[in-house]
Design an enzyme around this catalytic site. Structure first.
Site, PDB file in Angstrom:
ATOM      1  N   THR A   5      -8.508   4.237 -45.703  1.00 16.24           N
ATOM      2  CA  THR A   5      -9.005   3.155 -46.542  1.00 16.24           C
ATOM      3  C   THR A   5      -9.075   3.599 -47.995  1.00 16.24           C
ATOM      4  OG1 THR A   5     -11.285   3.837 -46.094  1.00 16.24           O
ATOM      5  CG2 THR A   5     -10.342   2.138 -44.656  1.00 16.24           C
ATOM      6  N   TYR A   6      -9.480   2.704 -48.847  1.00 12.65           N
ATOM      7  CA  TYR A   6      -9.547   2.903 -50.298  1.00 12.65           C
ATOM      8  C   TYR A   6     -10.153   4.254 -50.662  1.00 12.65           C
ATOM      9  CZ  TYR A   6     -10.732   1.733 -55.146  1.00 12.65           C
ATOM     10  OH  TYR A   6     -10.839   1.713 -56.510  1.00 12.65           O
ATOM     11  N   PRO A   7      -9.392   5.126 -51.325  1.00 14.49           N
ATOM     12  CA  PRO A   7      -9.859   6.504 -51.546  1.00 14.49           C
ATOM     13  C   PRO A   7     -10.801   6.697 -52.732  1.00 14.49           C
ATOM     14  CG  PRO A   7      -7.651   6.258 -52.379  1.00 14.49           C
ATOM     15  CD  PRO A   7      -8.017   4.949 -51.751  1.00 14.49           C
TER      16      PRO A   7
END
Length: 195
Positions: A5-7
């Site tokens: 997911t969004y890092p």
């Protein structure tokens, strides 16, 4: 590659609507990375990672369902290591707690107090997942806490005679340089250690 997911988040929690996804992800991680029932024999405790009030811009980083589609062989070694690290941290976060008893012994000799402490693990919990992960690493790093000695059984007021003592020289080491993580952490708590 849409495997995580969004890092760009420092959040350590997921939102309520992610509970089912996280539970499915634990099962997928177990099958994809070899963290099977011998390493992770518990039902995941998803409630430990769910907290809406602690999620600001985005929830914590976890793998996505894309890891089940068999594209892992296309990853570089560095990418694969990071993906496995993220997956392992989700397993650790949803595993039972690591429980130990800590013993501290204080002894007095010639008017000076000497103390020592040691741990006895009662339930290994998430540490067994972490240990399995560390065994897969090439450099086999050991956690400093794994080297803590187990202390002998002593009773309050017990006396010892004929104890051998020696003096050793040791050198202090300078503080470790900041990494990106420790620098960010220090910036978040800047001023905390200033009187």
């Amino acid at each position: 590659k849409k495997l995580v997911t969004y890092p760009r988040t420092d959040s350590q929690f997921l939102t309520d609507d992610m509970a089912g996804t996280a539970e499915n992800m634990v099962a997928l991680i177990q099958s994809q990375f070899g963290f099977g029932s011998s390493v992770y024999p518990w039902n995941p405790d998803i409630k430990r990672v769910i907290n809406n009030s602690k999620v600001t811009d985005h929830h914590a980083i976890i793998p996505t369902v894309e890891i089940g589609k068999g594209h892992l062989t296309e990853l570089s070694q560095g990418e694969k290591d990071i993906l496995i690290l993220i997956a392992q941290r989700l397993l650790c976060a949803t595993a039972p707690r690591h429980i130990y008893m800590e013993t501290r012994i204080t002894a007095e000799c010639a008017g000076t107090d000497f103390s020592s402490k040691g741990k006895t693990v009662t339930e290994n919990g998430w540490k067994s997942v972490e240990a399995a992960f560390r065994r897969t690493l090439k450099n086999k790093e050991q956690d400093a806490s794994e080297n803590e000695p187990e202390l002998p059984v002593v009773n309050e007021g017990q006396f010892f005679t004929g104890v051998q003592a020696s003096i050793t020289d040791h050198f202090t080491t300078p503080p470790k340089p900041y990494t990106e993580d420790t620098l960010l952490s220090a910036m978040e708590t800047a001023g905390k250690s200033v009187d």
